[in-house]
Scaffold this motif. Structure first.
Motif, short mmCIF file in Angstrom:
data_model
loop_
_atom_site.label_atom_id
_atom_site.label_comp_id
_atom_site.label_asym_id
_atom_site.label_seq_id
_atom_site.Cartn_x
_atom_site.Cartn_y
_atom_site.Cartn_z
N ARG A 12 0.84 -1.21 0.00
CA ARG A 12 0.00 0.00 0.00
C ARG A 12 0.87 1.25 0.00
NH1 ARG A 12 -3.26 -2.98 3.70
NH2 ARG A 12 -2.32 -1.86 5.47
N LYS A 13 1.95 1.22 0.78
CA LYS A 13 2.83 2.38 0.87
C LYS A 13 3.52 2.64 -0.48
CE LYS A 13 4.57 5.54 3.63
NZ LYS A 13 3.72 6.54 4.29
N ILE A 14 3.88 1.58 -1.18
CA ILE A 14 4.49 1.76 -2.50
C ILE A 14 3.50 2.43 -3.45
CG2 ILE A 14 5.30 0.49 -4.55
CD1 ILE A 14 6.64 -1.50 -2.58
N ASP A 15 2.26 2.01 -3.40
CA ASP A 15 1.24 2.66 -4.24
C ASP A 15 1.10 4.14 -3.89
OD1 ASP A 15 0.51 0.48 -5.83
OD2 ASP A 15 -0.93 -0.26 -4.36
N GLU A 16 1.13 4.46 -2.60
CA GLU A 16 0.99 5.85 -2.17
C GLU A 16 2.15 6.72 -2.68
OE1 GLU A 16 0.75 5.88 2.07
OE2 GLU A 16 -1.09 4.67 2.13
N ASN A 17 3.33 6.12 -2.79
CA ASN A 17 4.52 6.87 -3.18
C ASN A 17 4.87 6.73 -4.66
OD1 ASN A 17 5.17 8.05 -0.69
ND2 ASN A 17 6.10 6.14 0.03
N ALA A 18 3.96 6.19 -5.45
CA ALA A 18 4.25 5.91 -6.85
C ALA A 18 4.71 7.16 -7.60
CB ALA A 18 3.03 5.29 -7.53
N GLU A 23 9.17 10.41 -10.12
CA GLU A 23 10.01 11.62 -10.14
C GLU A 23 11.48 11.25 -9.99
OE1 GLU A 23 8.51 14.01 -6.99
OE2 GLU A 23 6.60 14.44 -8.01
N ASN A 24 11.78 10.27 -9.14
CA ASN A 24 13.17 9.82 -8.98
C ASN A 24 13.70 9.23 -10.28
OD1 ASN A 24 13.45 10.62 -6.33
ND2 ASN A 24 12.97 8.61 -5.47
N THR A 122 9.06 10.72 -20.19
CA THR A 122 7.78 11.13 -20.75
C THR A 122 6.77 10.01 -20.57
OG1 THR A 122 8.95 12.46 -22.41
CG2 THR A 122 6.62 11.96 -22.83
N GLU A 123 5.66 10.32 -19.91
CA GLU A 123 4.64 9.29 -19.69
C GLU A 123 3.55 9.40 -20.75
OE1 GLU A 123 2.01 7.24 -16.13
OE2 GLU A 123 3.16 9.06 -15.72
#
Length: 475
Positions: A12-18, A23-24, A122-123
């Protein structure tokens, strides 16, 4: 699916910080760490130092190991980028996993045919385009983000970690073997397992674990007929032409159906075991999708198992080009004084490079003697050995459990037709089980224009590495 321990929180935390993780990746992609271009050498060092700082913030001890200088073809000497050796000790009694990745990338320019600037992430349509996004900056960042997530939740990372991140992989990993050999009784001594994330899935959607790679023996056949290029109108019909000789020899190497004509080349190929045959039957592989991706009307083989075996476990011979021949648009009636034919043999387990080289050299020499040309011939070769591992090892079983916890399916057990020399290098230096744990998809265009990593692969891949650490903590 119920997940053990803190893994569900971590996911869940990984999803929150996606978004932060993307950006990294944008920061990393913006660093033009092209190892093939000497004028970008400072960017390589910058990329290594950027990564080192990320690891230090996790509490890792980092050494940047100097490799000395590289001598360029014109005699200029420039420094190699350092190798990053990092250590994160959580508990001396924990299992220690050695992680390998690389920080350099292939050359890229917008004018090569990119749809967006190659060093600007570029996404588009769920994919993150940029040089190095899949090969190999995205996977390297996946390790960093997985550890960050553990630490942000106050959950101890369940293993000790060692990191080997180099910045010359795309240029032959120059200097790496010597550096690793020198650390055999030092930095590498405590490693229990080795994990490499420099690879991609077999297809675009299903995860896999990779347990084998073909090697490569690369040959240059040089034929010289005169001291200078000749005008065909003046000299044609009076000299034995080098190009004619070379075409004869290249045509004698392999049939249109891919059979290598060099005697004894198949003698050392490892026999197919019943267990391995079962692996090929279980792999999810769509022949029609593969055919469309290649863009050809007909393949040499039509059955899934035959195609995969001839990509991975049988040798192949490919003719790559002729140096010295006229290849530009228009007409040029020159007889080249010297031509060099280039071909390679992808070698497989049990094939020894020195034996392959002898078979090739003996065959070409004999064929040329039979041909009867008076021209000079020279043969040069370089080699990288194949690699294979036990896919039923507890290390692979742990990675399979981690994969299923993220993607909900058992991973395919695959080989690769290409060559990643560092994998065998790490196996030989550490004498430990080596796993290739792919993150990206088969259509990532890793060395081509418009390289990308799908957002799904990048974020779910970070979860995979977190789950892998969780499972390795049980061994």
């Amino acid at each position: 699916m119920a997940l053990l321990g803190h893994l569900d929180q971590i996911f869940r935390k990984i999803d929150e910080n996606a978004s932060h993780f993307v950006e990294n990746l944008a920061e990393a992609v913006a660093i033009e760490s092209i190892s093939a271009w000497p004028h970008k050498r400072s960017e390589l060092t910058r990329m290594v130092r950027w990564t080192a700082e990320k690891l230090r913030k996790l509490g890792a001890q980092v050494e940047l190991k100097d490799l000395g200088e590289q001598t360029l073809p014109d005699g200029t000497r420039i420094p190699y980028p350092p190798i990053l050796l990092g250590t994160l000790v959580v508990d001396p009694d924990y299992t220690t996993v050695l992680v390998y990745g690389h920080l350099d990338v292939q050359p890229a320019r917008l004018e090569d045919g990119w749809d967006s600037p190659p060093f600007v992430l570029t996404e588009k349509n769920g994919a993150l385009y940029g040089r190095g996004s899949s090969d190999d900056k995205g996977p390297v960042l996946g390790w960093i983000h997985a550890i960050q997530t553990y630490q942000s939740l106050g959950v101890p990372v369940p293993v000790n970690l060692k990191f080997v991140f180099e910045a010359m992989e795309e240029s032959g990993s120059e200097g790496l073997r010597g550096a690793l050999e020198s650390e055999k009784e030092g930095f590498l001594k405590d490693a229990d397992y080795v994990c490499v994330t420099d690879s991609r899935w077999l297809g675009p959607s299903r995860p896999c674990l990779t347990y084998g790679l073909r090697g490569v023996s690369y040959y240059h056949v040089e034929i010289e007929c005169s001291v200078k290029d000749l005008h065909s109108g003046v000299y044609g019909g009076t000299v034995h032409e080098a190009m004619t000789d070379l075409v004869y020899l290249l045509n004698a190497l392999v049939t249109k159906d891919g059979k290598i004509l060099i005697p004894h080349i198949y003698d050392q190929v490892a026999p197919l075991s019943p267990e391995e045959a079962d692996i090929y039957k279980a792999i999810h592989f769509d022949v029609d999708v593969y055919k469309r991706d290649v863009g050809c009307k007909e393949l040499i083989y039509e059955e899934k198992e035959d195609i995969l075996m001839h990509r991975w476990r049988f040798p192949s011979l490919s003719i790559h080009g002729i140096e010295g021949a006229f290849s530009e648009p228009g007409q040029k009636t020159v007889i080249p004084r010297k031509v060099v034919g280039k071909f390679s043999i992808r070698t497989v387990p049990n094939q020894r490079p020195e034996s392959v080289e002898k078979h090739v050299t003996d065959y070409i020499t004999r064929k040329y003697e039979e041909y009867g040309s008076p021209n000079k011939i020279r043969i040069h070769s370089t080699h990288a050995t194949s690699w294979t591992e036990n896919p039923y090892h507890p290390h692979y079983e742990a990675a399979a459990r981690a994969t299923k916890s993220v993607y909900g399916v058992e991973p395919d057990l695959t080989r690769e037709g290409g060559t990643v020399p560092v994998t065998l290098m790490l196996q030989e230096v550490t004498n430990k089980n080596v796993l290739i744990l792919p993150i990206g998809a088969s259509d990532d265009a890793a060395h081509a224009q418009n390289e990308k990593i799908n957002r799904r692969n990048y974020i779910e891949g970070t979860k995979l590495l977190a789950a892998y650490l969780h499972e390795m903590g049980k061994l």
